[in-house]
Design a protein around this motif. Structure first.
Motif, PDB file in Angstrom:
ATOM      1  N   CYS A  30      24.669   8.164  39.444  1.00  0.00           N
ATOM      2  CA  CYS A  30      24.529   7.651  40.811  1.00  0.00           C
ATOM      3  C   CYS A  30      24.050   8.720  41.787  1.00  0.00           C
ATOM      4  O   CYS A  30      23.037   8.518  42.445  1.00  0.00           O
ATOM      5  N   LEU A  33      20.385   9.834  41.224  1.00  0.00           N
ATOM      6  CA  LEU A  33      19.324   8.970  41.715  1.00  0.00           C
ATOM      7  C   LEU A  33      19.320   8.894  43.234  1.00  0.00           C
ATOM      8  O   LEU A  33      18.266   8.814  43.854  1.00  0.00           O
ATOM      9  N   ALA A  34      20.503   8.940  43.821  1.00  0.00           N
ATOM     10  CA  ALA A  34      20.588   8.586  45.234  1.00  0.00           C
ATOM     11  C   ALA A  34      20.146   9.687  46.179  1.00  0.00           C
ATOM     12  O   ALA A  34      19.464   9.415  47.150  1.00  0.00           O
ATOM     13  N   LEU A 176       6.217   5.537  47.083  1.00  0.00           N
ATOM     14  CA  LEU A 176       7.126   4.866  46.152  1.00  0.00           C
ATOM     15  C   LEU A 176       8.145   5.842  45.568  1.00  0.00           C
ATOM     16  O   LEU A 176       9.279   5.477  45.298  1.00  0.00           O
ATOM     17  N   MET A 179      11.303   6.224  47.353  1.00  0.00           N
ATOM     18  CA  MET A 179      12.068   4.980  47.460  1.00  0.00           C
ATOM     19  C   MET A 179      12.942   4.829  46.227  1.00  0.00           C
ATOM     20  O   MET A 179      12.736   5.520  45.226  1.00  0.00           O
ATOM     21  N   PRO A 180      13.928   3.932  46.293  1.00  0.00           N
ATOM     22  CA  PRO A 180      14.847   3.800  45.149  1.00  0.00           C
ATOM     23  C   PRO A 180      14.139   3.626  43.817  1.00  0.00           C
ATOM     24  O   PRO A 180      14.508   4.251  42.829  1.00  0.00           O
ATOM     25  N   ALA A 181      13.074   2.800  43.811  1.00  0.00           N
ATOM     26  CA  ALA A 181      12.384   2.539  42.552  1.00  0.00           C
ATOM     27  C   ALA A 181      11.861   3.830  41.923  1.00  0.00           C
ATOM     28  O   ALA A 181      11.932   4.028  40.712  1.00  0.00           O
ATOM     29  N   GLY A 183      13.149   6.713  42.117  1.00  0.00           N
ATOM     30  CA  GLY A 183      14.250   7.464  41.527  1.00  0.00           C
ATOM     31  C   GLY A 183      14.470   7.087  40.081  1.00  0.00           C
ATOM     32  O   GLY A 183      14.538   7.951  39.199  1.00  0.00           O
ATOM     33  N   PHE A 184      14.534   5.769  39.826  1.00  0.00           N
ATOM     34  CA  PHE A 184      14.722   5.309  38.451  1.00  0.00           C
ATOM     35  C   PHE A 184      13.583   5.809  37.570  1.00  0.00           C
ATOM     36  O   PHE A 184      13.787   6.307  36.464  1.00  0.00           O
ATOM     37  N   PHE A 185      12.357   5.671  38.093  1.00  0.00           N
ATOM     38  CA  PHE A 185      11.181   6.005  37.304  1.00  0.00           C
ATOM     39  C   PHE A 185      11.173   7.496  36.954  1.00  0.00           C
ATOM     40  O   PHE A 185      10.971   7.872  35.806  1.00  0.00           O
ATOM     41  N   LEU A 187      13.660   9.652  36.887  1.00  0.00           N
ATOM     42  CA  LEU A 187      14.730  10.031  35.951  1.00  0.00           C
ATOM     43  C   LEU A 187      14.378   9.603  34.534  1.00  0.00           C
ATOM     44  O   LEU A 187      14.570  10.368  33.582  1.00  0.00           O
ATOM     45  N   GLY A 188      13.833   8.390  34.403  1.00  0.00           N
ATOM     46  CA  GLY A 188      13.435   7.924  33.076  1.00  0.00           C
ATOM     47  C   GLY A 188      12.427   8.867  32.445  1.00  0.00           C
ATOM     48  O   GLY A 188      12.546   9.245  31.282  1.00  0.00           O
ATOM     49  N   CYS A 189      11.438   9.299  33.242  1.00  0.00           N
ATOM     50  CA  CYS A 189      10.408  10.193  32.706  1.00  0.00           C
ATOM     51  C   CYS A 189      10.995  11.559  32.359  1.00  0.00           C
ATOM     52  O   CYS A 189      10.636  12.154  31.342  1.00  0.00           O
ATOM     53  N   ILE A 191      14.083  12.278  31.460  1.00  0.00           N
ATOM     54  CA  ILE A 191      14.892  12.186  30.242  1.00  0.00           C
ATOM     55  C   ILE A 191      13.984  12.078  29.021  1.00  0.00           C
ATOM     56  O   ILE A 191      14.223  12.711  27.989  1.00  0.00           O
TER      57      ILE A 191
ATOM     58  N   LEU B  19      20.454  -1.439  43.393  1.00  0.00           N
ATOM     59  CA  LEU B  19      19.033  -1.132  43.360  1.00  0.00           C
ATOM     60  C   LEU B  19      18.535  -0.390  44.583  1.00  0.00           C
ATOM     61  O   LEU B  19      17.464   0.193  44.546  1.00  0.00           O
ATOM     62  N   PHE B  22      22.075   2.811  44.856  1.00  0.00           N
ATOM     63  CA  PHE B  22      22.421   3.531  43.631  1.00  0.00           C
ATOM     64  C   PHE B  22      23.909   3.675  43.410  1.00  0.00           C
ATOM     65  O   PHE B  22      24.374   4.718  42.978  1.00  0.00           O
ATOM     66  N   ILE B  25      25.627   2.611  39.030  1.00  0.00           N
ATOM     67  CA  ILE B  25      24.531   2.683  38.066  1.00  0.00           C
ATOM     68  C   ILE B  25      25.068   2.639  36.634  1.00  0.00           C
ATOM     69  O   ILE B  25      24.475   2.016  35.759  1.00  0.00           O
ATOM     70  N   PHE B 167      10.172   7.302  24.699  1.00  0.00           N
ATOM     71  CA  PHE B 167      10.728   6.514  25.795  1.00  0.00           C
ATOM     72  C   PHE B 167      11.775   5.515  25.320  1.00  0.00           C
ATOM     73  O   PHE B 167      12.383   4.840  26.127  1.00  0.00           O
ATOM     74  N   PRO B 171      15.349   6.076  28.621  1.00  0.00           N
ATOM     75  CA  PRO B 171      14.195   6.199  29.526  1.00  0.00           C
ATOM     76  C   PRO B 171      13.517   4.861  29.804  1.00  0.00           C
ATOM     77  O   PRO B 171      13.204   4.551  30.959  1.00  0.00           O
ATOM     78  N   LEU B 174      15.499   2.862  32.219  1.00  0.00           N
ATOM     79  CA  LEU B 174      15.388   3.342  33.597  1.00  0.00           C
ATOM     80  C   LEU B 174      14.059   2.918  34.215  1.00  0.00           C
ATOM     81  O   LEU B 174      14.013   2.521  35.386  1.00  0.00           O
ATOM     82  N   VAL B 175      12.993   2.994  33.445  1.00  0.00           N
ATOM     83  CA  VAL B 175      11.690   2.592  33.991  1.00  0.00           C
ATOM     84  C   VAL B 175      11.705   1.095  34.309  1.00  0.00           C
ATOM     85  O   VAL B 175      11.205   0.661  35.352  1.00  0.00           O
ATOM     86  N   SER B 178      13.417   0.542  37.440  1.00  0.00           N
ATOM     87  CA  SER B 178      12.571   0.894  38.571  1.00  0.00           C
ATOM     88  C   SER B 178      11.702  -0.284  38.979  1.00  0.00           C
ATOM     89  O   SER B 178      11.513  -0.559  40.166  1.00  0.00           O
ATOM     90  N   SER B 181      13.719  -2.769  40.737  1.00  0.00           N
ATOM     91  CA  SER B 181      13.990  -2.261  42.079  1.00  0.00           C
ATOM     92  C   SER B 181      12.810  -2.499  43.008  1.00  0.00           C
ATOM     93  O   SER B 181      12.987  -2.818  44.185  1.00  0.00           O
ATOM     94  N   VAL B 182      11.598  -2.351  42.473  1.00  0.00           N
ATOM     95  CA  VAL B 182      10.405  -2.641  43.282  1.00  0.00           C
ATOM     96  C   VAL B 182      10.442  -4.082  43.767  1.00  0.00           C
ATOM     97  O   VAL B 182      10.151  -4.380  44.924  1.00  0.00           O
TER      98      VAL B 182
END
Lengths: 228, 192
Positions: A30, A33-34, A176, A179-181, A183-185, A187-189, A191, B19, B22, B25, B167, B171, B174-175, B178, B181-182
Protein backbone atom coordinates in the motif's frame (compact mmCIF):
# COMPACT_ATOMS: atom_id res chain seq x y z
CA UNK A 1 12.98 -18.03 9.98
CA UNK A 2 15.72 -17.14 12.45
CA UNK A 3 19.15 -18.45 11.58
CA UNK A 4 21.36 -17.95 14.57
CA UNK A 5 24.42 -19.53 13.04
CA UNK A 6 24.88 -16.84 10.44
CA UNK A 7 27.13 -13.84 11.10
CA UNK A 8 25.33 -10.73 12.25
CA UNK A 9 26.22 -8.73 9.18
CA UNK A 10 24.07 -10.99 7.03
CA UNK A 11 21.06 -9.89 9.06
CA UNK A 12 21.79 -6.41 7.81
CA UNK A 13 22.42 -7.19 4.18
CA UNK A 14 19.70 -9.77 3.54
CA UNK A 15 16.95 -7.15 3.66
CA UNK A 16 18.54 -5.02 0.99
CA UNK A 17 18.59 -7.43 -1.92
CA UNK A 18 17.97 -11.09 -1.20
CA UNK A 19 14.90 -10.61 0.95
CA UNK A 20 13.97 -7.11 -0.16
CA UNK A 21 10.64 -6.65 1.58
CA UNK A 22 8.83 -4.92 -1.27
CA UNK A 23 10.32 -6.28 -4.47
CA UNK A 24 11.00 -9.87 -3.43
CA UNK A 25 8.72 -10.62 -0.50
CA UNK A 26 5.94 -8.34 -1.76
CA UNK A 27 5.08 -6.87 1.62
CA UNK A 28 3.89 -3.36 2.32
CA UNK A 29 2.36 -2.76 -1.09
CA UNK A 30 0.00 0.00 0.00
CA UNK A 31 2.59 2.66 0.89
CA UNK A 32 4.77 1.53 -2.00
CA UNK A 33 2.03 2.42 -4.44
CA UNK A 34 0.50 5.35 -2.66
CA UNK A 35 3.27 7.76 -1.75
CA UNK A 36 5.69 7.21 -4.61
CA UNK A 37 4.43 9.97 -6.87
CA UNK A 38 7.70 11.77 -6.10
CA UNK A 39 11.14 10.41 -5.31
CA UNK A 40 11.35 12.63 -2.23
CA UNK A 41 8.11 11.29 -0.78
CA UNK A 42 9.29 7.74 -1.36
CA UNK A 43 12.51 8.49 0.47
CA UNK A 44 10.67 10.14 3.35
CA UNK A 45 8.20 7.30 3.66
CA UNK A 46 11.03 4.77 3.56
CA UNK A 47 12.96 6.54 6.30
CA UNK A 48 9.86 7.00 8.47
CA UNK A 49 9.08 3.30 8.11
CA UNK A 50 12.69 2.42 8.91
CA UNK A 51 12.47 4.47 12.09
CA UNK A 52 9.28 2.72 13.19
CA UNK A 53 10.69 -0.67 12.23
CA UNK A 54 13.91 -0.07 14.16
CA UNK A 55 12.12 1.18 17.25
CA UNK A 56 9.51 -1.54 17.31
CA UNK A 57 12.01 -4.31 16.55
CA UNK A 58 14.29 -3.20 19.39
CA UNK A 59 11.49 -2.86 21.93
CA UNK A 60 9.78 -6.10 20.92
CA UNK A 61 12.98 -8.13 21.02
CA UNK A 62 13.90 -6.59 24.38
CA UNK A 63 10.49 -7.51 25.76
CA UNK A 64 10.15 -10.85 23.96
CA UNK A 65 10.50 -12.85 27.18
CA UNK A 66 8.12 -10.59 29.13
CA UNK A 67 5.19 -10.46 26.71
CA UNK A 68 2.94 -13.50 27.21
CA UNK A 69 2.42 -15.42 24.01
CA UNK A 70 -1.37 -15.11 24.10
CA UNK A 71 -1.46 -11.33 24.08
CA UNK A 72 1.54 -10.79 21.88
CA UNK A 73 -0.39 -9.50 18.85
CA UNK A 74 -2.16 -6.66 20.73
CA UNK A 75 1.12 -5.90 22.52
CA UNK A 76 2.99 -5.65 19.20
CA UNK A 77 0.25 -3.47 17.76
CA UNK A 78 0.46 -1.04 20.67
CA UNK A 79 4.25 -0.82 20.45
CA UNK A 80 4.16 -0.24 16.70
CA UNK A 81 1.34 2.32 16.92
CA UNK A 82 3.24 4.21 19.62
CA UNK A 83 6.27 4.57 17.38
CA UNK A 84 4.04 5.67 14.51
CA UNK A 85 2.55 8.39 16.75
CA UNK A 86 6.07 9.44 17.71
CA UNK A 87 7.33 9.73 14.12
CA UNK A 88 4.14 11.62 13.28
CA UNK A 89 5.01 14.24 15.90
CA UNK A 90 8.65 14.43 14.82
CA UNK A 91 7.78 14.94 11.16
CA UNK A 92 5.05 17.44 11.93
CA UNK A 93 7.50 19.45 14.00
CA UNK A 94 10.61 19.30 11.86
CA UNK A 95 9.56 18.47 8.27
CA UNK A 96 5.99 19.77 7.98
CA UNK A 97 6.03 19.66 4.17
CA UNK A 98 6.77 15.93 4.19
CA UNK A 99 4.18 15.43 6.91
CA UNK A 100 1.58 17.06 4.69
CA UNK A 101 2.47 15.12 1.58
CA UNK A 102 2.49 11.75 3.35
CA UNK A 103 -0.83 12.56 5.01
CA UNK A 104 -2.87 9.60 6.11
CA UNK A 105 -0.28 7.09 4.89
CA UNK A 106 1.93 8.07 7.82
CA UNK A 107 -0.75 6.76 10.18
CA UNK A 108 -1.10 3.69 8.04
CA UNK A 109 2.51 2.67 8.74
CA UNK A 110 0.86 1.00 11.74
CA UNK A 111 -0.70 -1.64 9.53
CA UNK A 112 2.27 -1.99 7.19
CA UNK A 113 2.79 -5.74 6.86
CA UNK A 114 6.58 -5.32 6.83
CA UNK A 115 6.69 -4.03 10.38
CA UNK A 116 4.25 -6.54 11.77
CA UNK A 117 5.91 -9.29 9.79
CA UNK A 118 9.38 -8.53 11.10
CA UNK A 119 8.06 -8.28 14.65
CA UNK A 120 6.37 -11.65 14.39
CA UNK A 121 8.98 -13.50 12.35
CA UNK A 122 12.20 -12.00 13.64
CA UNK A 123 12.16 -9.65 16.62
CA UNK A 124 10.11 -11.97 18.81
CA UNK A 125 12.68 -14.74 18.32
CA UNK A 126 16.03 -12.97 18.23
CA UNK A 127 18.15 -10.76 20.46
CA UNK A 128 18.21 -6.99 20.38
CA UNK A 129 21.34 -6.52 18.27
CA UNK A 130 20.25 -8.95 15.56
CA UNK A 131 16.75 -7.44 15.53
CA UNK A 132 18.11 -3.91 15.19
CA UNK A 133 20.34 -4.95 12.29
CA UNK A 134 17.46 -6.80 10.68
CA UNK A 135 15.30 -3.69 11.00
CA UNK A 136 17.95 -1.43 9.48
CA UNK A 137 18.51 -3.81 6.58
CA UNK A 138 14.81 -4.24 5.87
CA UNK A 139 14.31 -0.50 6.24
CA UNK A 140 17.08 0.29 3.76
CA UNK A 141 15.70 -2.27 1.32
CA UNK A 142 12.23 -0.75 1.60
CA UNK A 143 13.60 2.79 1.25
CA UNK A 144 15.60 1.88 -1.86
CA UNK A 145 12.57 0.25 -3.44
CA UNK A 146 10.40 3.28 -2.71
CA UNK A 147 13.05 5.67 -3.95
CA UNK A 148 13.49 3.81 -7.25
CA UNK A 149 9.76 3.60 -7.71
CA UNK A 150 9.32 7.30 -6.86
CA UNK A 151 12.12 8.30 -9.20
CA UNK A 152 10.67 6.41 -12.15
CA UNK A 153 7.22 7.81 -11.59
CA UNK A 154 8.43 11.36 -11.03
CA UNK A 155 10.75 11.36 -14.04
CA UNK A 156 8.24 9.92 -16.49
CA UNK A 157 5.09 11.37 -14.98
CA UNK A 158 6.19 14.88 -14.11
CA UNK A 159 9.45 15.33 -15.98
CA UNK A 160 11.24 16.15 -12.75
CA UNK A 161 13.60 14.44 -10.37
CA UNK A 162 13.89 15.63 -6.79
CA UNK A 163 12.39 18.89 -7.97
CA UNK A 164 14.85 19.38 -10.84
CA UNK A 165 13.46 19.66 -14.34
CA UNK A 166 14.51 16.97 -16.76
CA UNK A 167 14.95 18.32 -20.29
CA UNK A 168 12.80 16.93 -23.11
CA UNK A 169 10.45 14.96 -20.82
CA UNK A 170 9.56 18.01 -18.75
CA UNK A 171 7.71 19.69 -21.58
CA UNK A 172 5.72 16.58 -22.34
CA UNK A 173 5.31 14.34 -19.28
CA UNK A 174 3.16 11.21 -19.22
CA UNK A 175 0.74 12.28 -16.52
CA UNK A 176 -0.60 8.75 -16.19
CA UNK A 177 2.49 7.70 -14.27
CA UNK A 178 1.80 9.92 -11.29
CA UNK A 179 -1.81 8.79 -11.23
CA UNK A 180 -2.87 5.67 -9.33
CA UNK A 181 -2.89 3.56 -12.48
CA UNK A 182 0.74 4.39 -13.14
CA UNK A 183 1.66 3.17 -9.66
CA UNK A 184 0.34 -0.31 -10.35
CA UNK A 185 2.00 -0.38 -13.75
CA UNK A 186 5.41 0.79 -12.51
CA UNK A 187 5.46 -1.68 -9.63
CA UNK A 188 4.48 -4.52 -11.94
CA UNK A 189 7.31 -3.65 -14.31
CA UNK A 190 9.87 -3.28 -11.50
CA UNK A 191 8.96 -6.66 -10.02
CA UNK A 192 9.19 -8.21 -13.48
CA UNK A 193 12.61 -6.60 -13.96
CA UNK A 194 13.82 -7.87 -10.59
CA UNK A 195 12.63 -11.36 -11.49
CA UNK A 196 14.47 -11.17 -14.78
CA UNK A 197 17.68 -9.93 -13.17
CA UNK A 198 17.68 -12.45 -10.34
CA UNK A 199 16.52 -15.23 -12.63
CA UNK A 200 13.97 -16.11 -10.05
CA UNK A 201 10.61 -17.55 -10.90
CA UNK A 202 8.12 -14.84 -10.06
CA UNK A 203 5.82 -15.61 -7.16
CA UNK A 204 2.49 -16.64 -8.59
CA UNK A 205 0.33 -15.42 -5.76
CA UNK A 206 0.16 -12.80 -3.12
CA UNK A 207 -1.64 -14.29 -0.17
CA UNK A 208 -2.46 -11.06 1.60
CA UNK A 209 1.17 -10.08 1.82
CA UNK A 210 2.28 -13.61 2.54
CA UNK A 211 2.36 -15.43 5.82
CA UNK A 212 4.85 -12.90 7.17
CA UNK A 213 2.23 -10.22 7.15
CA UNK A 214 -0.57 -12.32 8.51
CA UNK A 215 -1.18 -12.24 12.24
CA UNK A 216 -2.71 -15.69 12.09
CA UNK A 217 0.30 -17.25 10.38
CA UNK A 218 1.11 -19.44 13.35
CA UNK A 219 -2.35 -20.95 13.27
CA UNK A 220 -2.23 -21.89 9.62
CA UNK A 221 0.70 -24.13 8.96
CA UNK A 222 -0.55 -25.12 5.52
CA UNK A 223 0.84 -22.07 3.75
CA UNK A 224 4.23 -22.30 5.43
CA UNK A 225 5.65 -25.09 3.27
CA UNK A 226 4.73 -23.91 -0.18
CA UNK A 227 5.99 -20.43 0.59
CA UNK A 228 9.55 -21.53 1.23
CA UNK B 1 -21.12 20.48 3.64
CA UNK B 2 -21.33 17.51 1.35
CA UNK B 3 -24.61 15.70 1.07
CA UNK B 4 -24.79 12.08 2.10
CA UNK B 5 -25.33 10.87 -1.45
CA UNK B 6 -22.20 12.62 -2.65
CA UNK B 7 -20.17 11.15 0.20
CA UNK B 8 -21.45 7.66 -0.54
CA UNK B 9 -20.81 7.80 -4.27
CA UNK B 10 -17.46 9.55 -4.05
CA UNK B 11 -16.22 7.01 -1.48
CA UNK B 12 -17.36 4.24 -3.81
CA UNK B 13 -16.27 5.54 -7.19
CA UNK B 14 -14.13 8.65 -7.44
CA UNK B 15 -12.09 8.06 -4.30
CA UNK B 16 -12.24 4.29 -4.45
CA UNK B 17 -10.19 2.97 -1.57
CA UNK B 18 -8.35 0.35 -3.55
CA UNK B 19 -7.88 1.91 -6.94
CA UNK B 20 -7.24 5.52 -6.11
CA UNK B 21 -6.15 5.58 -2.48
CA UNK B 22 -4.22 2.31 -2.50
CA UNK B 23 -5.63 1.04 0.75
CA UNK B 24 -6.20 -2.65 1.13
CA UNK B 25 -3.97 -3.65 -1.77
CA UNK B 26 -2.95 -6.90 -0.09
CA UNK B 27 -6.45 -8.41 0.04
CA UNK B 28 -7.20 -6.83 -3.34
CA UNK B 29 -4.39 -8.84 -4.93
CA UNK B 30 -4.63 -11.87 -2.68
CA UNK B 31 -8.32 -12.64 -2.43
CA UNK B 32 -9.53 -11.51 -5.83
CA UNK B 33 -8.89 -14.79 -7.58
CA UNK B 34 -12.42 -16.15 -7.31
CA UNK B 35 -15.69 -14.29 -7.44
CA UNK B 36 -17.18 -15.81 -4.28
CA UNK B 37 -14.13 -15.16 -2.14
CA UNK B 38 -13.91 -11.62 -3.52
CA UNK B 39 -17.51 -10.83 -2.62
CA UNK B 40 -17.11 -12.57 0.76
CA UNK B 41 -14.08 -10.48 1.61
CA UNK B 42 -15.90 -7.37 0.41
CA UNK B 43 -18.88 -8.02 2.67
CA UNK B 44 -16.65 -8.76 5.64
CA UNK B 45 -14.65 -5.56 5.12
CA UNK B 46 -17.78 -3.43 4.71
CA UNK B 47 -19.19 -4.91 7.89
CA UNK B 48 -16.03 -4.33 9.93
CA UNK B 49 -15.63 -0.80 8.52
CA UNK B 50 -19.16 0.10 9.62
CA UNK B 51 -18.71 -1.43 13.07
CA UNK B 52 -15.28 0.13 13.56
CA UNK B 53 -16.63 3.56 12.61
CA UNK B 54 -19.54 3.08 15.04
CA UNK B 55 -17.06 2.46 17.85
CA UNK B 56 -14.14 4.75 17.02
CA UNK B 57 -16.23 7.86 16.36
CA UNK B 58 -17.73 8.02 19.89
CA UNK B 59 -14.35 7.15 21.39
CA UNK B 60 -12.63 9.99 19.55
CA UNK B 61 -15.27 12.63 20.20
CA UNK B 62 -16.44 11.42 23.60
CA UNK B 63 -13.25 10.36 25.34
CA UNK B 64 -10.11 11.50 23.53
CA UNK B 65 -11.05 15.05 22.48
CA UNK B 66 -12.45 16.23 25.85
CA UNK B 67 -9.27 15.02 27.54
CA UNK B 68 -6.93 16.47 24.93
CA UNK B 69 -5.65 13.04 23.93
CA UNK B 70 -6.24 13.20 20.15
CA UNK B 71 -2.71 11.99 19.51
CA UNK B 72 -3.70 8.60 20.89
CA UNK B 73 -5.99 8.10 17.88
CA UNK B 74 -3.72 5.67 16.06
CA UNK B 75 -3.02 3.48 19.06
CA UNK B 76 -6.63 3.39 20.22
CA UNK B 77 -8.15 2.90 16.77
CA UNK B 78 -5.95 0.00 15.77
CA UNK B 79 -6.56 -1.71 19.12
CA UNK B 80 -10.30 -1.21 18.77
CA UNK B 81 -10.20 -2.68 15.27
CA UNK B 82 -8.12 -5.66 16.39
CA UNK B 83 -10.41 -6.34 19.33
CA UNK B 84 -13.46 -5.83 17.18
CA UNK B 85 -12.36 -8.28 14.56
CA UNK B 86 -11.78 -10.88 17.26
CA UNK B 87 -15.15 -10.13 18.82
CA UNK B 88 -17.01 -10.35 15.54
CA UNK B 89 -15.27 -13.60 14.74
CA UNK B 90 -16.18 -15.17 18.08
CA UNK B 91 -19.73 -13.87 18.03
CA UNK B 92 -20.31 -14.99 14.47
CA UNK B 93 -18.93 -18.44 15.21
CA UNK B 94 -21.37 -18.91 18.10
CA UNK B 95 -24.50 -17.28 16.69
CA UNK B 96 -24.48 -17.56 12.89
CA UNK B 97 -22.24 -20.52 12.05
CA UNK B 98 -23.35 -20.54 8.42
CA UNK B 99 -22.18 -16.96 7.91
CA UNK B 100 -19.00 -17.72 9.80
CA UNK B 101 -18.28 -20.57 7.44
CA UNK B 102 -18.35 -18.29 4.44
CA UNK B 103 -16.78 -15.15 5.94
CA UNK B 104 -14.77 -16.49 8.88
CA UNK B 105 -11.54 -17.07 7.01
CA UNK B 106 -11.36 -13.44 5.90
CA UNK B 107 -11.93 -11.88 9.29
CA UNK B 108 -8.43 -12.30 10.79
CA UNK B 109 -6.95 -10.76 7.67
CA UNK B 110 -8.94 -7.59 8.14
CA UNK B 111 -6.98 -6.41 11.19
CA UNK B 112 -4.00 -5.61 9.01
CA UNK B 113 -6.14 -4.22 6.20
CA UNK B 114 -5.20 -0.59 5.99
CA UNK B 115 -8.55 0.36 4.46
CA UNK B 116 -10.29 -0.22 7.79
CA UNK B 117 -7.88 1.91 9.81
CA UNK B 118 -7.82 4.35 6.91
CA UNK B 119 -11.56 4.91 6.86
CA UNK B 120 -11.75 5.55 10.61
CA UNK B 121 -8.87 8.04 10.48
CA UNK B 122 -10.25 9.76 7.36
CA UNK B 123 -13.63 10.23 9.04
CA UNK B 124 -11.91 12.13 11.83
CA UNK B 125 -9.63 14.09 9.49
CA UNK B 126 -12.54 15.21 7.32
CA UNK B 127 -14.57 16.36 10.36
CA UNK B 128 -17.51 14.24 9.33
CA UNK B 129 -20.55 13.97 11.58
CA UNK B 130 -21.53 10.55 12.90
CA UNK B 131 -24.02 9.90 10.09
CA UNK B 132 -21.59 11.13 7.44
CA UNK B 133 -18.90 8.87 8.89
CA UNK B 134 -21.16 5.86 8.66
CA UNK B 135 -22.10 6.70 5.08
CA UNK B 136 -18.44 7.17 4.20
CA UNK B 137 -17.60 3.79 5.75
CA UNK B 138 -20.45 2.14 3.85
CA UNK B 139 -19.33 3.75 0.59
CA UNK B 140 -15.72 2.79 1.19
CA UNK B 141 -16.66 -0.80 1.93
CA UNK B 142 -18.94 -1.08 -1.09
CA UNK B 143 -16.27 0.49 -3.28
CA UNK B 144 -13.77 -2.04 -1.98
CA UNK B 145 -16.16 -4.85 -2.79
CA UNK B 146 -16.86 -3.42 -6.24
CA UNK B 147 -13.14 -3.24 -7.03
CA UNK B 148 -12.58 -6.79 -5.80
CA UNK B 149 -15.50 -8.23 -7.74
CA UNK B 150 -14.56 -6.44 -10.96
CA UNK B 151 -10.96 -7.46 -10.59
CA UNK B 152 -11.84 -11.10 -9.95
CA UNK B 153 -13.49 -11.10 -13.36
CA UNK B 154 -10.41 -9.57 -14.96
CA UNK B 155 -8.17 -12.16 -13.35
CA UNK B 156 -10.34 -14.98 -14.62
CA UNK B 157 -9.69 -13.79 -18.14
CA UNK B 158 -6.03 -13.25 -17.33
CA UNK B 159 -5.59 -16.94 -16.54
CA UNK B 160 -6.02 -17.79 -20.20
CA UNK B 161 -3.85 -15.00 -21.51
CA UNK B 162 -0.46 -15.66 -23.02
CA UNK B 163 1.85 -13.65 -20.78
CA UNK B 164 5.63 -13.25 -21.23
CA UNK B 165 7.58 -15.47 -18.83
CA UNK B 166 8.97 -12.66 -16.64
CA UNK B 167 5.59 -11.04 -16.25
CA UNK B 168 3.78 -14.18 -15.14
CA UNK B 169 2.12 -14.03 -11.75
CA UNK B 170 2.29 -10.86 -9.69
CA UNK B 171 3.63 -8.43 -12.33
CA UNK B 172 0.83 -9.31 -14.74
CA UNK B 173 -1.73 -8.93 -11.97
CA UNK B 174 -0.37 -5.48 -11.13
CA UNK B 175 -0.45 -4.36 -14.76
CA UNK B 176 -4.04 -5.60 -15.03
CA UNK B 177 -4.88 -3.68 -11.85
CA UNK B 178 -3.44 -0.60 -13.47
CA UNK B 179 -5.82 -0.95 -16.40
CA UNK B 180 -8.80 -1.41 -14.07
CA UNK B 181 -7.62 1.70 -12.25
CA UNK B 182 -7.59 3.64 -15.52
CA UNK B 183 -11.22 2.70 -16.02
CA UNK B 184 -12.06 4.09 -12.58
CA UNK B 185 -10.35 7.34 -13.51
CA UNK B 186 -13.35 7.88 -15.75
CA UNK B 187 -15.38 8.67 -12.65
CA UNK B 188 -13.14 11.54 -11.60
CA UNK B 189 -14.76 14.92 -11.89
CA UNK B 190 -18.18 13.38 -11.31
CA UNK B 191 -18.59 15.50 -8.18
CA UNK B 192 -16.87 18.71 -7.28
Amino acid sequence: MPENKKPLISELTKGIIKENPTLVMLLGMCPTLAVTTQAMNGLGMGLATTFVLLGSNIVISALRKVIPDKVRIPAFIVIIASFVTLIGFLLEGFVPSLYDSLGIYLTLITVNCIIFGRAEMFASKNNVVASALDAIGMGIGFTIALFIMGSIREIIGAGQWLGMDIPVIHSNPMLLFIMPAGGFFTLGCIIAAVNKLTNKKPPLEIECGGCEGCPMADKCSSKEEDKK
Amino acid sequence: MKTLGVILLSAMLTDNFVLSKFMGICPFLGVSKKLDSASGMGIAVTFVMLCATCVTYPIHHGILVPNGLEYFDTVVFILVIALFVQLVETAMKKTIPSLYKSLGVYLPLITTNCAVLGVTVLNIDNNYTFVQSLVNALGGGLGFMLALVIFSGVRRKLQYADIPETFKGVPATLVAASIVSVSFMGFSGLFN
